[in-house]
Design a protein around this motif. Structure first.
Motif, PDB file in Angstrom:
ATOM      1  N   VAL A  58       0.526  -1.147   0.145  1.00  0.00           N
ATOM      2  CA  VAL A  58      -0.099   0.133  -0.231  1.00  0.00           C
ATOM      3  C   VAL A  58       0.988   1.068  -0.020  1.00  0.00           C
ATOM      4  O   VAL A  58       1.732   1.488   1.145  1.00  0.00           O
ATOM      5  CB  VAL A  58      -0.760  -0.011   1.340  1.00  0.00           C
ATOM      6  N   LYS A  59       0.738   1.977  -0.845  1.00  0.00           N
ATOM      7  CA  LYS A  59       1.909   2.812  -1.179  1.00  0.00           C
ATOM      8  C   LYS A  59       1.378   4.241  -2.079  1.00  0.00           C
ATOM      9  O   LYS A  59       0.863   4.190  -3.231  1.00  0.00           O
ATOM     10  CB  LYS A  59       2.969   2.400  -2.215  1.00  0.00           C
ATOM     11  N   ARG A  60       1.323   5.298  -1.470  1.00  0.00           N
ATOM     12  CA  ARG A  60       0.819   6.569  -2.084  1.00  0.00           C
ATOM     13  C   ARG A  60       1.897   7.353  -2.946  1.00  0.00           C
ATOM     14  O   ARG A  60       1.648   8.007  -3.956  1.00  0.00           O
ATOM     15  CB  ARG A  60       0.205   7.515  -1.230  1.00  0.00           C
ATOM     16  N   ASP A  67       4.345  11.232  -6.554  1.00  0.00           N
ATOM     17  CA  ASP A  67       3.111  10.707  -6.216  1.00  0.00           C
ATOM     18  C   ASP A  67       2.754   9.592  -7.192  1.00  0.00           C
ATOM     19  O   ASP A  67       2.911   9.497  -8.208  1.00  0.00           O
ATOM     20  CB  ASP A  67       2.185  11.841  -6.670  1.00  0.00           C
ATOM     21  N   ILE A  68       2.321   8.375  -6.486  1.00  0.00           N
ATOM     22  CA  ILE A  68       1.817   7.245  -7.231  1.00  0.00           C
ATOM     23  C   ILE A  68       0.529   7.072  -7.418  1.00  0.00           C
ATOM     24  O   ILE A  68      -0.054   6.824  -8.472  1.00  0.00           O
ATOM     25  CB  ILE A  68       2.786   5.956  -6.205  1.00  0.00           C
ATOM     26  N   ALA A  69      -0.345   7.168  -6.344  1.00  0.00           N
ATOM     27  CA  ALA A  69      -1.713   6.675  -6.396  1.00  0.00           C
ATOM     28  C   ALA A  69      -2.447   7.458  -4.985  1.00  0.00           C
ATOM     29  O   ALA A  69      -1.745   7.431  -3.969  1.00  0.00           O
ATOM     30  CB  ALA A  69      -2.102   5.621  -6.361  1.00  0.00           C
ATOM     31  N   GLN A  70      -3.646   8.172  -5.307  1.00  0.00           N
ATOM     32  CA  GLN A  70      -4.314   8.550  -3.935  1.00  0.00           C
ATOM     33  C   GLN A  70      -5.320   7.097  -3.621  1.00  0.00           C
ATOM     34  O   GLN A  70      -5.857   6.859  -4.499  1.00  0.00           O
ATOM     35  CB  GLN A  70      -5.102   9.496  -4.512  1.00  0.00           C
ATOM     36  N   PRO A  94       5.710   9.340   6.984  1.00  0.00           N
ATOM     37  CA  PRO A  94       4.644  10.422   6.464  1.00  0.00           C
ATOM     38  C   PRO A  94       5.171  11.280   5.460  1.00  0.00           C
ATOM     39  O   PRO A  94       4.403  11.870   4.650  1.00  0.00           O
ATOM     40  CB  PRO A  94       4.314  11.082   7.898  1.00  0.00           C
ATOM     41  N   HIS A  95       6.384  11.684   5.474  1.00  0.00           N
ATOM     42  CA  HIS A  95       7.013  12.732   4.503  1.00  0.00           C
ATOM     43  C   HIS A  95       7.224  12.558   3.123  1.00  0.00           C
ATOM     44  O   HIS A  95       6.913  13.198   2.100  1.00  0.00           O
ATOM     45  CB  HIS A  95       8.395  13.528   5.259  1.00  0.00           C
ATOM     46  N   TYR A  96       8.134  11.362   2.939  1.00  0.00           N
ATOM     47  CA  TYR A  96       8.427  10.796   1.665  1.00  0.00           C
ATOM     48  C   TYR A  96       7.587   9.988   1.032  1.00  0.00           C
ATOM     49  O   TYR A  96       7.749   9.629  -0.296  1.00  0.00           O
ATOM     50  CB  TYR A  96       9.900  10.228   1.836  1.00  0.00           C
ATOM     51  N   LEU A 245       1.373  -2.025  -8.681  1.00  0.00           N
ATOM     52  CA  LEU A 245       0.312  -2.568  -7.995  1.00  0.00           C
ATOM     53  C   LEU A 245      -0.638  -1.265  -7.471  1.00  0.00           C
ATOM     54  O   LEU A 245      -1.776  -1.309  -8.058  1.00  0.00           O
ATOM     55  CB  LEU A 245       0.598  -3.455  -6.670  1.00  0.00           C
ATOM     56  N   ALA A 246       0.081  -0.372  -7.086  1.00  0.00           N
ATOM     57  CA  ALA A 246      -0.686   0.731  -6.326  1.00  0.00           C
ATOM     58  C   ALA A 246      -1.338   1.633  -7.488  1.00  0.00           C
ATOM     59  O   ALA A 246      -2.300   2.038  -7.588  1.00  0.00           O
ATOM     60  CB  ALA A 246       0.156   1.555  -5.485  1.00  0.00           C
TER      61      ALA A 246
END
Length: 262
Positions: A58-60, A67-70, A94-96, A245-246
């Motif tokens: 699970v990766k944003r 940015d990868i995905a909301q 949280p930051h990166y 995947l994300a």
């Protein structure tokens, strides 16, 4: 034993992230939330099942990709589980990486799979926190912890946690093996300059087996297509995949395409 890693020696992006994480966690109080009552399945046992296990992440966002995905962590984790993932990795930095403890709590409530807390472990208090959040395992990066890797591994085990001990080169592999790691992650990405070389995992994986490593081998970074996983089957127990995947939006189908069983 003094358990403060010398983060001044860690170069590049990895050092930047690790030092910032230390500044945030050094004064942490004991977890204010009660330990989760949700089951805590074993990551090691999941990875030792037949076939190449998939740890779906699970990766944003990330430093290399932006940015990868909301996404909603619980929704994505449920789709991963339906697709056949055997474990879930959750970014809490949280930051990166735009992660949070709340993300891990949401995933723990949503699925019964083992959860890897994917963060930059630099302080023992983070292990207590991971346990309270309901994680099954934590990430220990040898490039960050150095010779303290074994001590942190022992502390994780005392908390009832598995640990994915991550390496990128031969020297780090020696440290991981001497620490008696049971789950060895080999990262194709150089965390200093963020470049990927997919020959790294097979090369170090073979070396680990030659040295007598009998635990679970996990290949990390740079995988997005089934053909790329073929060379891992006879050597590795699992692969950790995040960005592709994300980004897929159809998370269940994306996992199904990358899930192999013997």
């Amino acid at each position: 034993m003094r358990l403060e890693p010398d983060l001044s020696r860690v170069p590049g992006v990895l050092g930047e992230i690790s030092r910032r994480r230390w500044a945030e966690v050094v004064d942490l109080e004991p977890p204010s939330f009660p330990p989760t009552s949700q089951p805590r399945p074993s990551l090691l046992e999941a990875l030792q099942a037949p076939g190449l296990s998939l740890i779906a992440e699970v990766k944003r966002k990330s430093p290399s990709q932006g940015d990868i995905a909301q996404l909603d962590p619980a929704q994505v984790a449920q789709a991963y589980a339906k697709g056949g993932a055997r474990a879930i990795s959750v970014l809490t930095e949280p930051h990166y990486f735009a992660g949070s403890n709340a993300d891990l709590l949401a995933v723990r409530q949503a699925v019964g799979l083992p959860i890897l807390r994917k963060d930059f472990t630099v302080h023992p208090r983070q292990l207590e926190e991971a346990r309270a959040l309901g994680a099954s395992a934590v990430l220990l990066i040898v490039a960050v912890l150095g010779e303290l890797t074994g001590a942190y591994l022992e502390l994780a085990q005392q908390q009832g946690l598995d640990a994915l001990v991550e390496v990128h080169d031969e020297a780090e592999l020696e440290v991981a093996l001497s620490s008696r790691a049971q789950i060895l992650g080999i990262n194709n990405r150089n965390l200093v300059d963020l470049k990927i070389d997919r020959t790294t995992a097979p090369r170090l994986g073979r070396l680990a087996r030659e040295r007598g490593f009998g635990g679970a081998l996990v290949a990390e970074s740079g995988y997005s297509h089934p053909a790329e996983l073929e060379e891992l089957h006879s050597l590795f127990d699992a692969v950790l995949i995040g960005t592709s995947l994300a980004r897929s939006q159809d998370w269940q189908a994306a996992v199904q395409k990358l899930t192999f069983r013997s």
